[in-house]
Motif scaffolding. Structure first.
Motif, PDB file in Angstrom:
ATOM      1  N   PHE A 105      18.343 -18.939 -39.311  1.00 29.98           N
ATOM      2  CA  PHE A 105      16.886 -18.834 -39.369  1.00 29.98           C
ATOM      3  C   PHE A 105      16.270 -20.166 -39.789  1.00 29.98           C
ATOM      4  CE2 PHE A 105      13.325 -17.893 -42.378  1.00 29.98           C
ATOM      5  CZ  PHE A 105      12.398 -17.476 -41.456  1.00 29.98           C
ATOM      6  N   LYS A 106      15.216 -20.542 -39.106  1.00 32.09           N
ATOM      7  CA  LYS A 106      14.361 -21.671 -39.470  1.00 32.09           C
ATOM      8  C   LYS A 106      15.067 -23.024 -39.365  1.00 32.09           C
ATOM      9  CE  LYS A 106      10.385 -21.952 -42.563  1.00 32.09           C
ATOM     10  NZ  LYS A 106       9.803 -21.582 -43.871  1.00 32.09           N
ATOM     11  N   GLU A 107      16.066 -23.151 -38.489  1.00 34.52           N
ATOM     12  CA  GLU A 107      16.712 -24.438 -38.302  1.00 34.52           C
ATOM     13  C   GLU A 107      16.313 -25.086 -36.986  1.00 34.52           C
ATOM     14  OE1 GLU A 107      20.903 -24.360 -38.808  1.00 34.52           O
ATOM     15  OE2 GLU A 107      20.799 -24.053 -40.983  1.00 34.52           O
ATOM     16  N   GLU A 108      16.132 -24.267 -35.945  1.00 33.19           N
ATOM     17  CA  GLU A 108      15.752 -24.807 -34.649  1.00 33.19           C
ATOM     18  C   GLU A 108      14.997 -23.742 -33.867  1.00 33.19           C
ATOM     19  OE1 GLU A 108      19.227 -24.949 -31.784  1.00 33.19           O
ATOM     20  OE2 GLU A 108      20.335 -24.738 -33.683  1.00 33.19           O
ATOM     21  N   LEU A 109      14.456 -24.126 -32.726  1.00 35.45           N
ATOM     22  CA  LEU A 109      13.726 -23.190 -31.886  1.00 35.45           C
ATOM     23  C   LEU A 109      14.659 -22.045 -31.499  1.00 35.45           C
ATOM     24  CD1 LEU A 109      11.106 -22.556 -30.334  1.00 35.45           C
ATOM     25  CD2 LEU A 109      11.991 -23.935 -28.440  1.00 35.45           C
ATOM     26  N   SER A 110      14.253 -20.830 -31.832  1.00 33.88           N
ATOM     27  CA  SER A 110      15.143 -19.687 -31.625  1.00 33.88           C
ATOM     28  C   SER A 110      14.328 -18.436 -31.373  1.00 33.88           C
ATOM     29  CB  SER A 110      16.063 -19.494 -32.841  1.00 33.88           C
ATOM     30  OG  SER A 110      15.294 -19.327 -34.020  1.00 33.88           O
ATOM     31  N   ILE A 111      15.029 -17.392 -30.917  1.00 31.43           N
ATOM     32  CA  ILE A 111      14.364 -16.139 -30.568  1.00 31.43           C
ATOM     33  C   ILE A 111      15.240 -14.967 -30.976  1.00 31.43           C
ATOM     34  CG2 ILE A 111      15.323 -16.111 -28.214  1.00 31.43           C
ATOM     35  CD1 ILE A 111      12.542 -15.044 -27.306  1.00 31.43           C
ATOM     36  N   SER A 112      14.619 -13.902 -31.454  1.00 37.13           N
ATOM     37  CA  SER A 112      15.342 -12.726 -31.900  1.00 37.13           C
ATOM     38  C   SER A 112      14.738 -11.475 -31.272  1.00 37.13           C
ATOM     39  CB  SER A 112      15.272 -12.605 -33.434  1.00 37.13           C
ATOM     40  OG  SER A 112      15.958 -11.456 -33.898  1.00 37.13           O
ATOM     41  N   PRO A 113      15.509 -10.738 -30.449  1.00 38.85           N
ATOM     42  CA  PRO A 113      15.010  -9.469 -29.905  1.00 38.85           C
ATOM     43  C   PRO A 113      15.108  -8.374 -30.954  1.00 38.85           C
ATOM     44  CG  PRO A 113      17.215  -9.905 -29.082  1.00 38.85           C
ATOM     45  CD  PRO A 113      16.844 -11.071 -29.928  1.00 38.85           C
ATOM     46  N   LEU A 114      14.073  -7.541 -31.048  1.00 38.18           N
ATOM     47  CA  LEU A 114      13.992  -6.519 -32.090  1.00 38.18           C
ATOM     48  C   LEU A 114      13.653  -5.174 -31.468  1.00 38.18           C
ATOM     49  CD1 LEU A 114      11.712  -8.648 -34.422  1.00 38.18           C
ATOM     50  CD2 LEU A 114      14.176  -8.327 -34.720  1.00 38.18           C
ATOM     51  N   PHE A 115      14.228  -4.113 -32.042  1.00 34.90           N
ATOM     52  CA  PHE A 115      13.923  -2.758 -31.592  1.00 34.90           C
ATOM     53  C   PHE A 115      13.506  -1.919 -32.786  1.00 34.90           C
ATOM     54  CE2 PHE A 115      15.382   1.660 -31.170  1.00 34.90           C
ATOM     55  CZ  PHE A 115      14.589   2.056 -30.098  1.00 34.90           C
ATOM     56  N   GLY A 116      12.639  -0.920 -32.523  1.00 33.75           N
ATOM     57  CA  GLY A 116      12.245  -0.026 -33.592  1.00 33.75           C
ATOM     58  C   GLY A 116      11.803   1.324 -33.072  1.00 33.75           C
ATOM     59  N   LEU A 117      12.196   2.377 -33.789  1.00 29.84           N
ATOM     60  CA  LEU A 117      11.752   3.743 -33.484  1.00 29.84           C
ATOM     61  C   LEU A 117      11.712   4.513 -34.793  1.00 29.84           C
ATOM     62  CD1 LEU A 117      11.084   6.162 -31.653  1.00 29.84           C
ATOM     63  CD2 LEU A 117      13.544   6.472 -31.286  1.00 29.84           C
ATOM     64  N   GLY A 118      10.563   5.109 -35.101  1.00 29.86           N
ATOM     65  CA  GLY A 118      10.416   5.802 -36.365  1.00 29.86           C
ATOM     66  C   GLY A 118      10.214   4.810 -37.495  1.00 29.86           C
ATOM     67  N   ASN A 119      10.136   5.289 -38.727  1.00 31.89           N
ATOM     68  CA  ASN A 119       9.758   4.395 -39.814  1.00 31.89           C
ATOM     69  C   ASN A 119      10.853   4.118 -40.829  1.00 31.89           C
ATOM     70  OD1 ASN A 119       7.576   2.798 -40.810  1.00 31.89           O
ATOM     71  ND2 ASN A 119       7.392   4.201 -42.533  1.00 31.89           N
ATOM     72  N   SER A 120      11.924   4.894 -40.847  1.00 33.55           N
ATOM     73  CA  SER A 120      12.901   4.745 -41.925  1.00 33.55           C
ATOM     74  C   SER A 120      13.795   3.518 -41.752  1.00 33.55           C
ATOM     75  CB  SER A 120      13.752   6.012 -42.043  1.00 33.55           C
ATOM     76  OG  SER A 120      14.409   6.288 -40.820  1.00 33.55           O
ATOM     77  N   ARG A 121      14.300   3.293 -40.554  1.00 33.16           N
ATOM     78  CA  ARG A 121      15.188   2.141 -40.327  1.00 33.16           C
ATOM     79  C   ARG A 121      14.634   1.246 -39.226  1.00 33.16           C
ATOM     80  NH1 ARG A 121      21.248   4.926 -40.310  1.00 33.16           N
ATOM     81  NH2 ARG A 121      21.006   6.176 -42.217  1.00 33.16           N
ATOM     82  N   ASN A 122      13.363   1.091 -39.196  1.00 34.65           N
ATOM     83  CA  ASN A 122      12.707   0.387 -38.092  1.00 34.65           C
ATOM     84  C   ASN A 122      12.655  -1.105 -38.369  1.00 34.65           C
ATOM     85  OD1 ASN A 122      10.728  -0.638 -36.240  1.00 34.65           O
ATOM     86  ND2 ASN A 122      10.018   1.469 -35.931  1.00 34.65           N
ATOM     87  N   ILE A 123      13.549  -1.850 -37.731  1.00 32.60           N
ATOM     88  CA  ILE A 123      13.634  -3.294 -37.968  1.00 32.60           C
ATOM     89  C   ILE A 123      12.387  -4.014 -37.450  1.00 32.60           C
ATOM     90  CG2 ILE A 123      14.902  -5.394 -37.356  1.00 32.60           C
ATOM     91  CD1 ILE A 123      17.454  -3.805 -37.484  1.00 32.60           C
TER      92      ILE A 123
END
Length: 455
Positions: free
Chosen positions: A237-255
């Motif tokens: 994180f925060k070293e170079e230009l990068s991208i992170s795909p994220l998924f979420g459904l519901g509220n308990s474990r929603n990244i």
């Protein structure tokens, strides 16, 4: 306490998986007509795979044109792997308020029958995120063409693709990165297509939802707890230009939800938010309030009620769905009144977007010219609790994309007006009489909170 929250937010962002990429690998697209043209170009260029996820693919002129391109590509390259995933419920009903005719899924089947001599496998699949559409839909975005990702909140229909000189404005980004494309496809294959409730729509015999209801509940639970993107060859994180795909459904474990809150918590100078439906979850409202108290700059760009896709002009017959834009606008008035002092001193800037009869569908977050979130998430309670959502978090510590960031925002701001005082937003008593009656009835029955939760 706020310092602890910031530290935890940074720590969580560090724990996400990031793929490196270069500034040359991403292209910002600034209008719907260009978006449509790029879809056509990418279909024609595809050699191995086309994977599309969207809320719906409509049976209209634009939908037919893009589908014709898909069939033409398959005819030229029979081995081309094509999978189109749309919401199960949305595909099997008519538009709200429209006469009952053939549904989109009927059309998918008709088109496949027209090409049955080519003996293609099913291409359209329905994803049932919940047993009823009102309690959750497939809101995952992203088109994959070989190793290219075309990401937008748009679905496939006339207005999203500016087919008849009328458009619904969204965000559009093209990213050439094989590992990102693989990650999106692997998610579809392992968490969606592999499940026994994600079924073909372009077939004659489709089971009724009630027949698979229990399987849908199991599917939703598994998707909410186990669904996530997997990456190889990650960077810190925060070293170079990068991208992170994220998924979420519901509220308990929603990244995805947690990442959105973390982005709010790490703001050092300024935050920009786009949402078409002004209806923040309470947790985000509290984060906004906290940022304002700390002296941070916040800009919110929201659609004017006439730019809402549910808006019905007063000259036309009233339908219940037509009250939604007014409900969102009423939320905006209350919000602006609550934070009036910050609007007055220029710390909070609220912009409303309107361009003739066109509509506004933008979502996203910009933080300190360093982080940008591409997402279909509307930043409302429905997205927070009910729908299956995803997003792409771009981390740009060296600000290599700064010019494109600013250019995109400049395009978005072109048709906006800055709210100077909450009184510039209409009050309920200024709304058409049917709207007044309905909203007051909601409030009297205390149903307005429930309505805001599911719409």
């Amino acid at each position: 306490m706020s310092t602890d929250k910031t530290k935890r937010a940074i720590q969580h962002l560090k724990e996400l998986s990031y793929l490196p990429f270069t500034a040359e690998q991403i292209e910002f697209i600034y209008d719907s007509a260009s978006f449509k043209q790029r879809i056509i170009e990418l279909i024609r260029q595809a050699e191995s795979r086309i994977y599309i996820t969207a809320l719906y693919w409509q049976n209209d002129e634009a939908g037919q044109q893009i589908l014709n391109e898909i069939y033409c590509a398959k005819q030229k390259k029979p081995a081309l792997d094509v999978k189109i995933l749309v919401d199960w419920h949305r595909a099997q009903r008519n538009l709200l308020g429209a006469e009952k005719t053939k549904t989109n899924s009927d059309w998918y089947n008709d088109e496949r029958l027209k090409n049955e001599d080519l003996k293609f496998d099913s291409m359209f699949f329905g994803v049932p995120v919940n047993t009823r559409e009102v309690f959750g839909v497939l809101h995952i975005k992203g088109f994959v063409f070989d190793n290219t990702v075309l990401y937008s909140g748009a679905s496939i229909n006339n207005v999203y693709l500016n087919q008849l000189n009328k458009y619904r404005y969204d965000r559009y980004h093209l990213i050439n990165n094989s590992e990102l494309a693989d990650s999106l496809v692997n998610f579809i294959q392992h968490h969606l297509l592999a499940e026994n409730v994600v079924l073909p729509l372009d077939v004659t015999n489709r089971p009724k939802t009630k027949e698979i209801r229990q399987s849908i509940r199991t599917f939703r639970k598994n998707l909410a707890t186990k669904g996530q993107y997997k990456l190889q060859n990650t960077v810190s994180f925060k070293e170079e230009l990068s991208i992170s795909p994220l998924f979420g459904l519901g509220n308990s474990r929603n990244i995805l939800n947690r990442t959105i809150k973390d982005l709010f918590r790490i703001v050092e100078k300024n935050l920009v938010i786009c949402t078409p439906y002004f209806n923040f979850p309470r947790s985000l409202q509290l984060e906004i309030q906290s940022l304002l108290k700390k002296g941070k700059q916040i800009e919110i760009i929201v659609g004017d009620k006439v730019a809402n896709d549910f808006y019905i002009p007063p000259s036309q017959p009233f339908k219940i769905a037509g009250a939604l834009p007014y409900l969102y606008e009423h939320n905006l008035r209350l919000f602006s009144q609550k934070f009036e002092q910050y609007i007055k001193n220029g710390q909070l800037m609220v912009r409303t977007w309107k361009d003739g009869e066109n509509s506004y569908h933008l979502k996203g977050i910009w933080v300190d010219d360093t982080y940008i979130l591409l997402t279909g998430n509307n930043l409302n309670p429905r997205a927070w609790w009910l729908d299956a959502e995803n997003g792409l978090l771009i981390c740009d510590p060296k600000r290599e994309l700064l010019a494109q960031f600013h250019k995109e925002l400049d395009y978005i701001r072109r048709h906006t007006q800055i709210l100077k005082h909450y009184s510039e937003v209409e009050d309920i008593n200024q709304y058409p009489l049917p709207v007044q009656k309905l909203l007051k009835k909601f409030a009297r029955l205390k149903a307005d909170k429930l309505v805001k939760m599911i719409l």
